[in-house]
Design an enzyme around this catalytic site. Structure first.
Site, mmCIF file in Angstrom:
data_model
loop_
_atom_site.group_PDB
_atom_site.id
_atom_site.type_symbol
_atom_site.label_atom_id
_atom_site.label_comp_id
_atom_site.label_asym_id
_atom_site.label_seq_id
_atom_site.Cartn_x
_atom_site.Cartn_y
_atom_site.Cartn_z
ATOM 1 N N GLN A 165 -13.440 1.758 -2.148
ATOM 2 C CA GLN A 165 -13.866 0.953 -2.359
ATOM 3 C C GLN A 165 -14.851 0.465 -0.949
ATOM 4 O OE1 GLN A 165 -10.302 -0.440 0.196
ATOM 5 N NE2 GLN A 165 -9.223 -0.902 -0.904
ATOM 6 N N ARG A 215 -4.071 6.845 -2.887
ATOM 7 C CA ARG A 215 -2.887 5.574 -2.611
ATOM 8 C C ARG A 215 -1.870 7.232 -3.086
ATOM 9 N NH1 ARG A 215 -3.902 0.182 -2.861
ATOM 10 N NH2 ARG A 215 -5.441 -0.249 -1.880
ATOM 11 N N ALA A 223 -13.626 -11.384 5.456
ATOM 12 C CA ALA A 223 -13.612 -10.381 5.319
ATOM 13 C C ALA A 223 -12.990 -10.157 3.510
ATOM 14 C CB ALA A 223 -12.699 -9.686 5.954
ATOM 15 N N VAL A 233 -5.888 -11.631 7.123
ATOM 16 C CA VAL A 233 -6.472 -12.824 6.971
ATOM 17 C C VAL A 233 -6.093 -13.915 6.538
ATOM 18 C CG1 VAL A 233 -8.966 -11.470 5.394
ATOM 19 C CG2 VAL A 233 -6.460 -12.537 4.280
ATOM 20 N N HIS A 244 -6.218 1.564 1.914
ATOM 21 C CA HIS A 244 -8.260 0.699 2.358
ATOM 22 C C HIS A 244 -8.924 1.064 3.410
ATOM 23 C CE1 HIS A 244 -5.422 -2.383 4.578
ATOM 24 N NE2 HIS A 244 -5.165 -1.050 5.086
ATOM 25 N N TRP A 257 0.551 -1.153 -0.130
ATOM 26 C CA TRP A 257 0.438 -0.058 0.171
ATOM 27 C C TRP A 257 1.298 1.494 -0.286
ATOM 28 C CZ3 TRP A 257 -0.683 -4.702 3.812
ATOM 29 C CH2 TRP A 257 -2.113 -5.160 2.690
HETATM 30 N N1 PHE Z 1 -7.871 -4.332 1.663
HETATM 31 C C1 PHE Z 1 -7.718 -4.757 0.916
HETATM 32 C C2 PHE Z 1 -6.850 -3.980 -0.487
HETATM 33 O O1 PHE Z 1 -7.235 -2.566 -0.489
HETATM 34 C C3 PHE Z 1 -8.323 -5.960 0.786
HETATM 35 C C4 PHE Z 1 -8.692 -7.233 1.631
HETATM 36 C C5 PHE Z 1 -9.997 -6.932 2.519
HETATM 37 C C6 PHE Z 1 -8.058 -8.092 1.487
HETATM 38 C C7 PHE Z 1 -10.412 -7.284 3.373
HETATM 39 C C8 PHE Z 1 -8.767 -9.482 2.520
HETATM 40 C C9 PHE Z 1 -9.950 -9.284 3.159
HETATM 41 O O2 PHE Z 1 -6.104 -4.655 -0.591
#
Ligand code: PHE
Length: 346
Positions: A217, A203, A314, A260, A177, A156
């Site tokens: 998002q 970003r 998630a 995750v 995010h 990120w």
């Molecule tokens: N937050 C992650 C992204 O922006 C996406 C994501 C959200 C992945 C939740 C797994 C679970 O790249």
């Protein structure tokens, strides 16, 4: 005083009945409802009446005031209507002439698709929650298993705020995010939770056809007893079918996100080539649409959820991405370049 009010009512009404033009109507308003009118003087004088009398007199005076105001606006309407009728009769007003067209605004394509996405999840029982765009390092990274100096931070590219904490560290940023809201929501609630979070993210990125420095998002997560990967898959496949069409095929593949375990990316079959391979899907037949996974036990522990009792999934997806796929838009920069020729198509 009550008698006087009655007299006033009768007099005002009989005068009003004979008024036929706006000018006399205004004169009537000034003499019966104006600052120097008898009624206004009486209302002002109420305070000096003995208490027993004050209440009844006050009610009656106020009632007369609103009655006169009402009669005034009725009369005003009637005079206007009579005027129009006269104009039509004399041929001065042609009501069949087309009016001036007003330009109608509309919702931005991103917001339109965002609302469709939210509707789909709300129908499945998710609640919509929003969160701050300026975030702490703790929520954006630390609490999501991405400590300082961890190489995963490179996933990120971050815009930091010009702010330092008492230790001299930069710890405030524009969220990269919507995942920090997983932590904020879980910190404040006990399971079961089923929440989606739509919002802007940022970003530090040079823009090109598929990258913008700001985009939207939708985060989603559910925590309860017995939530499994099958629930994640069922929820997301159903979402893809509702947004992109019943015949859509979806695919999960392993992917890595620190918060995750296991983590996946989800793709849908390319609707241009139907899976055969073309330039839109870089010849793979599949188009990636989101990241997802089962919430890491360490993340659950951090918000005081017992990972031996609760599990959760998630996911996070880009909104412009969905819109590009759905409408065949090939450059993300079109969304925010304010070109009406583009925006008017939606
Ligand atoms: N937050 C992650 C992204 O922006 C996406 C994501 C959200 C992945 C939740 C797994 C679970 O790249």
């Amino acid at each position: 005083m009550i008698n006087k009010l009655e007299e006033l009512r009768a007099k005002a009404l009989s005068e009003l009945d004979s008024i036929k033009d706006p000018k006399s109507l205004e004169a009537w308003r000034i003499s019966y409802l104006g600052r120097k009118s008898e009624l206004t003087q009486m209302l002002r004088g109420l305070a000096s009446l003995p208490v027993e009398e004050r209440r009844a007199a006050g009610a009656a005076a106020n009632q007369l005031k609103s009655f006169l105001e009402q009669s005034l606006s009725q009369r005003e309407e009637a005079i206007k209507e009579a005027e129009i009728a006269r104009a039509i009769e004399k041929g001065k007003l042609d009501v069949t002439l087309p009016g001036y067209p007003t330009t109608l605004g509309r919702l931005h394509p991103t917001i339109q698709i965002l609302r469709q996405m939210c509707d789909i999840f709300v129908a499945m029982g998710f609640e919509v929650v929003e969160g701050p765009e300026v975030e702490w390092d703790y929520y954006n990274f630390e609490a999501l298993n991405i400590p300082q100096d961890h190489p995963a931070r490179d996933m990120w590219a971050t815009m930091w705020m010009d702010y330092r904490n008492e230790k001299g560290e930069r710890n405030m940023l524009l969220r990269t995010h919507t995942s920090p809201m997983q932590i904020r929501v879980m910190e404040n609630r006990q399971p079961p939770v089923r929440v989606i979070v739509p919002g802007k993210v940022y970003r530090y990125e040079a823009t090109d056809a598929t990258h913008e420095a700001m985009f939207y998002q939708v985060e989603g997560f559910a925590v309860d007893k017995n939530i499994t990967m099958a629930d994640l898959k069922g929820t997301l496949f159903e979402f893809a079918r509702r947004l992109f069409g019943k015949e859509r095929k979806a695919r999960f593949r392993c992917d890595y996100f620190p918060f995750v375990e296991p983590g996946v990316d989800m793709a849908i079959d390319c609707f241009v080539c139907k899976g055969a391979g073309c330039s839109l899907c870089s010849n793979s037949g599949w188009i990636e649409i989101l990241g997802a996974g089962m919430i890491h036990p360490e993340v659950l522990r951090r918000v005081n959820y017992d990972p031996d009792i609760y599990t959760g999934f998630a996911f996070g997806m880009g909104v412009e991405r969905m819109s590009m796929l759905k409408y065949g838009i090939d450059d993300i920069r079109l969304f925010y370049s304010n070109d009406l020729r583009f925006l008017k198509q939606f």
